[in-house]
Design an enzyme around this catalytic site. Sequence first.
Site, short mmCIF file in Angstrom:
data_model
loop_
_atom_site.label_atom_id
_atom_site.label_comp_id
_atom_site.label_asym_id
_atom_site.label_seq_id
_atom_site.Cartn_x
_atom_site.Cartn_y
_atom_site.Cartn_z
N ASP A 15 0.85 -1.18 0.00
CA ASP A 15 0.00 0.00 0.00
C ASP A 15 0.89 1.23 0.00
O ASP A 15 2.12 1.13 -0.07
CB ASP A 15 -0.96 0.00 1.19
CG ASP A 15 -2.31 0.59 0.81
OD1 ASP A 15 -2.37 1.78 0.50
OD2 ASP A 15 -3.31 -0.17 0.84
N HIS A 27 -2.83 2.98 -4.72
CA HIS A 27 -2.18 2.58 -3.47
C HIS A 27 -0.74 2.16 -3.75
O HIS A 27 -0.25 1.16 -3.22
CB HIS A 27 -2.97 1.45 -2.80
CG HIS A 27 -4.29 1.90 -2.25
ND1 HIS A 27 -4.41 2.63 -1.10
CD2 HIS A 27 -5.55 1.73 -2.72
CE1 HIS A 27 -5.69 2.90 -0.87
NE2 HIS A 27 -6.41 2.36 -1.84
N GLU A 70 -9.89 2.71 -5.31
CA GLU A 70 -9.48 4.07 -4.96
C GLU A 70 -8.31 4.57 -5.82
O GLU A 70 -7.43 5.28 -5.34
CB GLU A 70 -9.12 4.16 -3.47
CG GLU A 70 -10.31 3.83 -2.58
CD GLU A 70 -9.98 3.87 -1.10
OE1 GLU A 70 -10.87 4.18 -0.31
OE2 GLU A 70 -8.82 3.56 -0.74
#
Length: 772
Positions: free
Chosen positions: A204, A275, A338
């Site tokens: 991440d 990420h 995301e």
Amino acid sequence: MKLRHILLLLALLPVTAIAATPADTAGAKAPLSLIPAPASLVRGEGAFSLLADTPLVAADPRAARVARQFAGLMQRSRGIALQVGDAATGEAPAIEFRMTPMTPDASPEAYSLDVSPQRVVVAAGDARGLFYGAVTLWQLATTEVNDGAATRIPALRIDDAPRFAWRGLMLDSARHFQSVDEIKQLLDAMARHKLNTFHWHLTDDQGWRLQIRKYPELTAIGGCRIPAGDGGIDPRTGRPVPYCGFYTQDEVRDIVRYAGERHITVVPEIDIPGHAQAAVATYPRLGSVDGPSPVSSEWGVHKYLFNADEDTFAFLEDVLAEVAELFPGRYVHIGGDEAVKDQWKASPKVQARMRALGVADEAQLQGYFVERMARFLAARGKRVIGWDEILEDDLPADAAVMSWRGIEGGTEAARKGHDVVMAPVSHLYLDYLQTDSPDEPPGRPTLIPLRKAYDFEPVPAALTAAQARHILGLQANVWTEHMRTFERVEHAFFPRIAAVAETGWSPRARKDYDDFLARLPAQLRRYRAFGIDYAQTPFAVRIEGAREPSRATLRVAMSTPLQLGEIRYTTDGSAPTTDSPRYRQPLSLPLPAQVAAAAFVDGRALAEPTSRRFDAASLLQREDEALAMCSQGLMLRLEDDGPPEGPRAIYNIDIFNPCWLWRDAPLGGIAAVEVRAGRIPYYFQLAGDEPNRKFRPARSAHGELELRNGCEGDLLASVPLPAAPGDDGFITLRAPLSAGQRASANLCIVFTGDTRPAMWAVDRVTLRRGAP
């Protein structure tokens, strides 16, 4: 009749017909505390007495292995060392683990369990089913509190198989790192709940945790970050203190082997294309903007994306080649969530690459990533799964979808013929807090209590029967931004893991929340036997006190979030026991008062006792946990940034609108309000939501502490803020009130000005009588 048809028929019968419990010679039979509830259970007469010398019989090597695992469970939880042999001795009672032929359409996780006074037989056609039968038998042997020599297992017949093939947990090891032993503890607990899929989030923005031999800098650089604020500074030297950690490939193989022995498949996640900041910090050439960036020490939604160069795809394929070799399971998770497209939109290089690839927009570029990674992994016998954002472009036919933003993505995917794992944020994000108790640890105060987790139904009603077959199962997720310790990870998972397990395994018609609650205390005892630090807050007694009209006495009310067990209390400073008075209605006590209470089931406390002391001063004080938020823009329960080790202060903050509210604050006779406040880093990346953060205009250099009557009401007082808190990280500000204040007000506390990269947070509010 084939086993799956028998189980389907039994699952459709009324529960009372399945779990009939005729009286035996000892009277009504006690309920059996099995979690998850089996598909079919029929009680018999009498019981099998399990003793320390009861032999475990297993003729097949696979069965012998399961028998040894059962013996290990009994050793840990009951302290008896059972021996495994390949044949019973004479006519003595014995427990047999038996491999039996299975029909072609039977689940490999199905089993049967026969208990009579003379013999116990656990049978299955596959080692997986036999293991789950052994877990059920172990639960039967640990249902009751048993301090004697014999453990009585009631006579019964169970025929059982899981409802769903994917019964998973996800652990984020990127934000905070867990040791190999801690991972194994979680795998052990999963196995005891009949959960079979461990989704491991390994990369991440805040850390790259997996050793990749071809790219050692990924862990040397990407595996370390400097925590925000005081937590990243050595107080003795003033030098940065990095937070580091990664798993070697040998450690990964050990974990995969360990999981496999417990019939758990490990699904690794390498997040693509978003990420990605830890990877880009390591190799800036992989990014979509020029220049280096650090591994992030902030939480939230970041903007760093991999670019679409051939060199980047070669890097990703190199990584996934090593991942495919390390993890023998069918699935590899490639993230996809995301991925804010701002960097791609702003990059001339990425836009040129899009034109060269012939993709129309950024969503199609992400689709290109998914298709290319899926093709690469398919050549290595793997299947791609990703978060539901991967549906924004056409998916490869074999790609599976993990639906997290709700069930809508999963519904769409199933209608399109893709397999689906349901993991909605609304019900199965276990980093969300489970009660509104002030004793909850840091996390997201949006509540997912035990009942909400239990009530989730993975199969959307909108699907046809054919489409519903694409629902592989469900998964609970734990993101670890706020979990510095493994104890916090356990707090998040337990006991809600039991609710997830029952939904994943038990037939829908067999689920009953009240019955589940009745079975839960025995499960808590099992947790204690294995040293699991399960959440106390759902079981702990809440003690609330309010001054009565006489002002000399206090009205004390008690409750527990789950309303499970009997509340017993004391008022003399001693610890409550089962002999203490039982709470039935609010108490009227003289001031000062000391109250301690705990909830009991079967003579055992479900949680540590709660104790509160009340006096005139305490009734004029509120910790921040007892204050409301003026709005619910983005409410978080945040930990202070220091000290580097040990306990830290915790603050409730709405980071979109920092504003604390003491409703009906008793201001009659109050001359001043004291506010103790701390300063913490504003360590959030909010992407497109950042403009929603409200800053009230400051009138002085460093802003003001303002007190208002209501969130947008009249100004009651204003005090200038200092440039920084004291050496201990706090300040105490005294705001005088004018004479003639009303008897009560909705006291609102706010700080003006934009103080980023830090922010003020209320720790405690105290009302002071006397002269200002």
